[in-house]
Design a protein around this motif. Structure first.
Motif, short mmCIF file in Angstrom:
data_model
loop_
_atom_site.label_atom_id
_atom_site.label_comp_id
_atom_site.label_asym_id
_atom_site.label_seq_id
_atom_site.Cartn_x
_atom_site.Cartn_y
_atom_site.Cartn_z
N UNK A 42 80.81 22.67 13.58
CA UNK A 42 82.19 23.07 13.87
C UNK A 42 83.00 21.91 14.45
N UNK A 43 82.41 21.17 15.36
CA UNK A 43 83.11 20.05 15.98
C UNK A 43 83.38 18.94 14.97
N UNK A 44 82.48 18.73 14.04
CA UNK A 44 82.70 17.68 13.05
C UNK A 44 83.81 18.04 12.08
N UNK A 45 84.01 19.34 11.84
CA UNK A 45 85.06 19.78 10.91
C UNK A 45 86.41 19.87 11.60
N UNK A 46 86.44 20.47 12.78
CA UNK A 46 87.72 20.73 13.44
C UNK A 46 88.13 19.68 14.46
N UNK A 47 87.15 18.95 15.01
CA UNK A 47 87.45 17.98 16.06
C UNK A 47 87.52 18.60 17.44
N UNK A 48 87.32 19.92 17.54
CA UNK A 48 87.33 20.63 18.83
C UNK A 48 85.90 20.77 19.33
N UNK A 49 85.63 20.23 20.51
CA UNK A 49 84.29 20.31 21.09
C UNK A 49 84.41 20.67 22.57
N UNK A 50 83.97 21.88 22.94
CA UNK A 50 84.04 22.28 24.34
C UNK A 50 83.29 21.34 25.28
N UNK A 51 82.13 20.84 24.85
CA UNK A 51 81.37 19.91 25.70
C UNK A 51 82.16 18.63 25.93
N UNK A 52 82.88 18.15 24.92
CA UNK A 52 83.69 16.94 25.07
C UNK A 52 84.80 17.15 26.09
N UNK A 53 85.37 18.33 26.10
CA UNK A 53 86.43 18.65 27.07
C UNK A 53 85.88 18.60 28.49
N UNK A 54 84.71 19.20 28.68
CA UNK A 54 84.08 19.22 30.01
C UNK A 54 83.73 17.81 30.45
N UNK A 55 83.10 17.02 29.58
CA UNK A 55 82.71 15.67 29.95
C UNK A 55 83.93 14.77 30.19
N UNK A 56 85.01 15.02 29.46
CA UNK A 56 86.23 14.24 29.67
C UNK A 56 86.80 14.52 31.06
N UNK A 57 86.76 15.80 31.48
CA UNK A 57 87.24 16.15 32.82
C UNK A 57 86.33 15.57 33.91
N UNK A 58 85.07 15.31 33.56
CA UNK A 58 84.15 14.71 34.51
C UNK A 58 84.33 13.20 34.62
#
Length: 67
Positions: A42-58
């Protein structure tokens, strides 16, 4: 470490943990492996990754995949 590598490492760790839990405790843990795999697709198709959002906030620096 960049955000991209952190997300890939996290996904790999989750797969290995869920495989170990499924092998030693209950086959139901293999559903976690399937969830991680589907999330990667899903992340490779849409570019939306919940884990990436969390790690970016970290505070991890953005790589080229999740800009």
């Amino acid at each position: 470490m960049s955000l991209d590598r952190t997300v890939m490492m996290f996904a790999g760790i989750m797969v290995l943990i869920s495989l170990a839990l499924g092998f030693y405790f209950s086959p139901w843990w293999f559903l976690l492996t399937a969830f991680v795999g589907l999330n990667l697709i899903q992340a490779s198709i849409t570019g939306f990754c919940p884990a990436a959002i969390v790690f970016k906030k970290l505070g991890f620096k953005t790589g080229v995949a999740f800009e």
